[in-house]
Design a protein around this motif. Sequence first.
Motif, PDB file in Angstrom:
ATOM      1  N   GLY A   1       0.835  -1.199   0.000  1.00  0.00           N
ATOM      2  CA  GLY A   1       0.000   0.000   0.000  1.00  0.00           C
ATOM      3  C   GLY A   1       0.868   1.248   0.000  1.00  0.00           C
ATOM      4  O   GLY A   1       1.950   1.261   0.594  1.00  0.00           O
ATOM      5  N   TRP A   2       0.403   2.279  -0.688  1.00  0.00           N
ATOM      6  CA  TRP A   2       1.203   3.492  -0.810  1.00  0.00           C
ATOM      7  C   TRP A   2       1.417   4.164   0.541  1.00  0.00           C
ATOM      8  O   TRP A   2       2.411   4.853   0.763  1.00  0.00           O
ATOM      9  N   GLY A   3       0.535   3.903   1.477  1.00  0.00           N
ATOM     10  CA  GLY A   3       0.693   4.474   2.800  1.00  0.00           C
ATOM     11  C   GLY A   3       1.982   4.042   3.468  1.00  0.00           C
ATOM     12  O   GLY A   3       2.617   4.839   4.192  1.00  0.00           O
ATOM     13  N   ALA A   4       2.394   2.798   3.237  1.00  0.00           N
ATOM     14  CA  ALA A   4       3.656   2.318   3.817  1.00  0.00           C
ATOM     15  C   ALA A   4       4.840   3.042   3.190  1.00  0.00           C
ATOM     16  O   ALA A   4       5.831   3.349   3.873  1.00  0.00           O
ATOM     17  N   VAL A   5       4.751   3.317   1.874  1.00  0.00           N
ATOM     18  CA  VAL A   5       5.817   4.056   1.202  1.00  0.00           C
ATOM     19  C   VAL A   5       5.893   5.474   1.761  1.00  0.00           C
ATOM     20  O   VAL A   5       6.985   6.004   2.012  1.00  0.00           O
ATOM     21  N   GLU A   6       4.752   6.088   1.966  1.00  0.00           N
ATOM     22  CA  GLU A   6       4.728   7.438   2.539  1.00  0.00           C
ATOM     23  C   GLU A   6       5.301   7.459   3.948  1.00  0.00           C
ATOM     24  O   GLU A   6       6.038   8.379   4.322  1.00  0.00           O
ATOM     25  N   LYS A   7       4.971   6.445   4.727  1.00  0.00           N
ATOM     26  CA  LYS A   7       5.450   6.392   6.112  1.00  0.00           C
ATOM     27  C   LYS A   7       6.973   6.387   6.185  1.00  0.00           C
ATOM     28  O   LYS A   7       7.578   7.084   7.007  1.00  0.00           O
ATOM     29  N   TYR A   8       7.585   5.610   5.285  1.00  0.00           N
ATOM     30  CA  TYR A   8       9.044   5.472   5.325  1.00  0.00           C
ATOM     31  C   TYR A   8       9.734   6.361   4.290  1.00  0.00           C
ATOM     32  O   TYR A   8      10.957   6.345   4.185  1.00  0.00           O
ATOM     33  N   ARG A   9       8.930   7.108   3.534  1.00  0.00           N
ATOM     34  CA  ARG A   9       9.467   7.970   2.478  1.00  0.00           C
ATOM     35  C   ARG A   9      10.406   7.197   1.560  1.00  0.00           C
ATOM     36  O   ARG A   9      11.474   7.648   1.166  1.00  0.00           O
ATOM     37  N   GLY A  10       9.957   6.003   1.238  1.00  0.00           N
ATOM     38  CA  GLY A  10      10.726   5.117   0.371  1.00  0.00           C
ATOM     39  C   GLY A  10      10.260   3.688   0.564  1.00  0.00           C
ATOM     40  O   GLY A  10       9.205   3.436   1.170  1.00  0.00           O
ATOM     41  N   VAL A  11      11.032   2.751   0.054  1.00  0.00           N
ATOM     42  CA  VAL A  11      10.712   1.338   0.243  1.00  0.00           C
ATOM     43  C   VAL A  11      10.837   1.003   1.728  1.00  0.00           C
ATOM     44  O   VAL A  11      11.861   1.313   2.350  1.00  0.00           O
ATOM     45  N   PRO A  12       9.823   0.405   2.317  1.00  0.00           N
ATOM     46  CA  PRO A  12       9.905   0.058   3.734  1.00  0.00           C
ATOM     47  C   PRO A  12      11.128  -0.810   4.027  1.00  0.00           C
ATOM     48  O   PRO A  12      11.524  -1.629   3.202  1.00  0.00           O
ATOM     49  N   PRO A  13      11.725  -0.640   5.203  1.00  0.00           N
ATOM     50  CA  PRO A  13      12.934  -1.399   5.537  1.00  0.00           C
ATOM     51  C   PRO A  13      12.630  -2.876   5.792  1.00  0.00           C
ATOM     52  O   PRO A  13      11.472  -3.287   5.887  1.00  0.00           O
ATOM     53  N   GLU A  14      13.683  -3.649   5.937  1.00  0.00           N
ATOM     54  CA  GLU A  14      13.539  -5.083   6.143  1.00  0.00           C
ATOM     55  C   GLU A  14      12.797  -5.396   7.447  1.00  0.00           C
ATOM     56  O   GLU A  14      12.181  -6.452   7.588  1.00  0.00           O
ATOM     57  N   SER A  15      12.829  -4.469   8.385  1.00  0.00           N
ATOM     58  CA  SER A  15      12.134  -4.685   9.653  1.00  0.00           C
ATOM     59  C   SER A  15      10.619  -4.569   9.521  1.00  0.00           C
ATOM     60  O   SER A  15       9.874  -4.995  10.410  1.00  0.00           O
ATOM     61  N   PHE A  16      10.142  -4.007   8.421  1.00  0.00           N
ATOM     62  CA  PHE A  16       8.705  -3.834   8.202  1.00  0.00           C
ATOM     63  C   PHE A  16       8.081  -5.138   7.706  1.00  0.00           C
ATOM     64  O   PHE A  16       8.576  -5.755   6.755  1.00  0.00           O
TER      65      PHE A  16
END
Length: 351
Positions: A159-174
């Motif tokens: 979901g684009w919301g996850a990209v917005e949250k991390y301002r990029g590709v979510p990290p491996e911890s996500f």
Amino acid sequence: MNVLIKAAATVIALVALAAVGLVTLVLVDEDAKATETSDGGGGLRGVPAEFRPWILKAAAACDQPELTPALLAAQLYQESKFSTTATSHAGAQGPAQFMPGTWATWGRDADGNGEASPWDIGDAVTAQGRFMCSLIKQAKTSGYGGDARALALAGYNAGWGAVEKYRGVPPESFAGGETYHYVRTILATMPRFQGPGLLEVSGSGAGADALRKAATQLGTPYSWGGGGPGGPSTGFCDGTNGYQGGKCAASSTVGFDCSSLVQYAYWPAVKLPRVAAAQYGATSDRPVSRQNLKVGDLLFWSKGGSGDIYHVAIYAGDGNVLHAPRTGQDVKVQSLISAMPEADYYGATRP
């Protein structure tokens, strides 16, 4: 690396160069220019035949160059391994693994069977392409760093919301690393699906439009009796044609034969008959000399007169044709002088 191949180059040299990805074939005539590239940007290989035309159409419908056929293919492979019955523990459905809520936004009846279904290949791949195209546009205007393809893939998965949250590709911890590895795996897998590039045709008019449409089917298998105005389909064997290795290949091969490819290319602007001899009959009042061929002209081969015509091809410029040659081969561009026996060349017409 790109190398210009002159018309005088031999067919063997073209095939050898194309096999190692070092060729750019330039086909030029007075009305249009066609270019075949091998940089992986437009080509496709290694996908099931029933997926191929839909992947190519979905990529072509997007105005973002990052959305290549190979990217869509790699994503489909990661999502479902091209399975039309795939489901996920979260409830995602079909080959492109759409959640019902997301499908409600992007799903359409692309294959015209009266139902928009995430299980249908055409519907699913078309929706995947539109969704990814939108995400790539969003990624490019977001101001976030990194590859727009990676951001779009992350948005598709999480979901684009996850990209917005991390301002990029979510990290491996996500999410236990699911999205992180999803993106990395697809981008790493893309090369296995990259094939010789599509024939890109500039120019206007019925001939250029027909060649442009036919070029979307480069690499599609030959299937005797298969194909038509709606696209590739399985064919049949008639006691003589359609066999390979002693077995009927046509009945299990989704593709075109020579005349159905031509019919598909010109439809619906010019509604040509189904078989090569009839196509000659329908256009023979507009003959074209070999010296005056233009892109989109039809070329015919015969064992005798017009009643014995057995093959038709589309002129692609600079002494080359685009055609579906025979069982066991794919739709391809070849030199006019070697596409079929030179002694059988019967003539050309302009639809």
